[in-house]
Scaffold this active site. Structure first.
Site, PDB file in Angstrom:
ATOM      1  N   HIS A   1      18.181  24.942   7.988  1.00 48.51           N
ATOM      2  CA  HIS A   1      18.567  25.967   7.593  1.00 48.51           C
ATOM      3  C   HIS A   1      18.894  26.175   6.062  1.00 48.51           C
ATOM      4  CE1 HIS A   1      22.254  23.351   8.028  1.00 48.51           C
ATOM      5  NE2 HIS A   1      22.610  23.992   7.152  1.00 48.51           N
TER       6      HIS A   1
ATOM      7  N   HIS B   1      21.390  27.528   2.507  1.00 53.04           N
ATOM      8  CA  HIS B   1      22.481  27.666   1.985  1.00 53.04           C
ATOM      9  C   HIS B   1      22.207  28.590   0.868  1.00 53.04           C
ATOM     10  CE1 HIS B   1      25.434  24.575   4.031  1.00 53.04           C
ATOM     11  NE2 HIS B   1      24.306  24.720   4.525  1.00 53.04           N
TER      12      HIS B   1
ATOM     13  N   TYR C   1      30.314  23.658  -2.927  1.00 55.54           N
ATOM     14  CA  TYR C   1      29.840  23.278  -1.596  1.00 55.54           C
ATOM     15  C   TYR C   1      28.405  23.311  -1.328  1.00 55.54           C
ATOM     16  CZ  TYR C   1      29.071  23.795   3.470  1.00 55.54           C
ATOM     17  OH  TYR C   1      28.647  23.439   4.703  1.00 55.54           O
TER      18      TYR C   1
ATOM     19  N   GLN D   1      25.751  19.716  -0.623  1.00 53.18           N
ATOM     20  CA  GLN D   1      25.148  19.525   0.834  1.00 53.18           C
ATOM     21  C   GLN D   1      24.098  18.544   0.839  1.00 53.18           C
ATOM     22  OE1 GLN D   1      26.059  20.932   3.942  1.00 53.18           O
ATOM     23  NE2 GLN D   1      27.906  21.166   2.284  1.00 53.18           N
TER      24      GLN D   1
END
Length: 92
Positions: A10, A12, A74, A78
């Site tokens: 995925h 971000h 954040y 990751q």
């Protein structure tokens, strides 16, 4: 795009969207154009065929106001967090 990080399964991203565009419109555009580019560049496909899917159907969206710095941190952290979790899973 203000911030971004690619995960194995995925992505971000922190993006800024002008109010005149719907979030679904922008996400649909990004998913569509990137899927076409990936198919042409890495799979060698010259035409778009229906029935092929690259991205998952949905996505998660949240608005960011005062916490923008928290969201940026954040996203940046990751990669280290994923590496740490992979290391912990070696001992299972």
């Amino acid at each position: 795009m203000l911030e971004g990080h690619l995960q194995p399964d995925h992505v971000h991203m922190l993006i800024s969207i002008p109010p005149k565009y719907a979030v679904s419109q922008v996400v649909g555009y990004m998913k569509g154009k990137s899927a076409i580019h990936i198919a042409r560049t890495y799979i060698g496909q010259r035409k778009n065929y229906s029935g092929m899917n690259f991205w998952a159907r949905g996505y998660f969206v949240s608005t960011v106001g005062a916490n923008e710095d928290v969201v940026r941190a954040y996203i940046r952290e990751q990669e280290q967090e994923d590496h740490r979790i992979e290391q912990l899973n070696l001992f299972k």
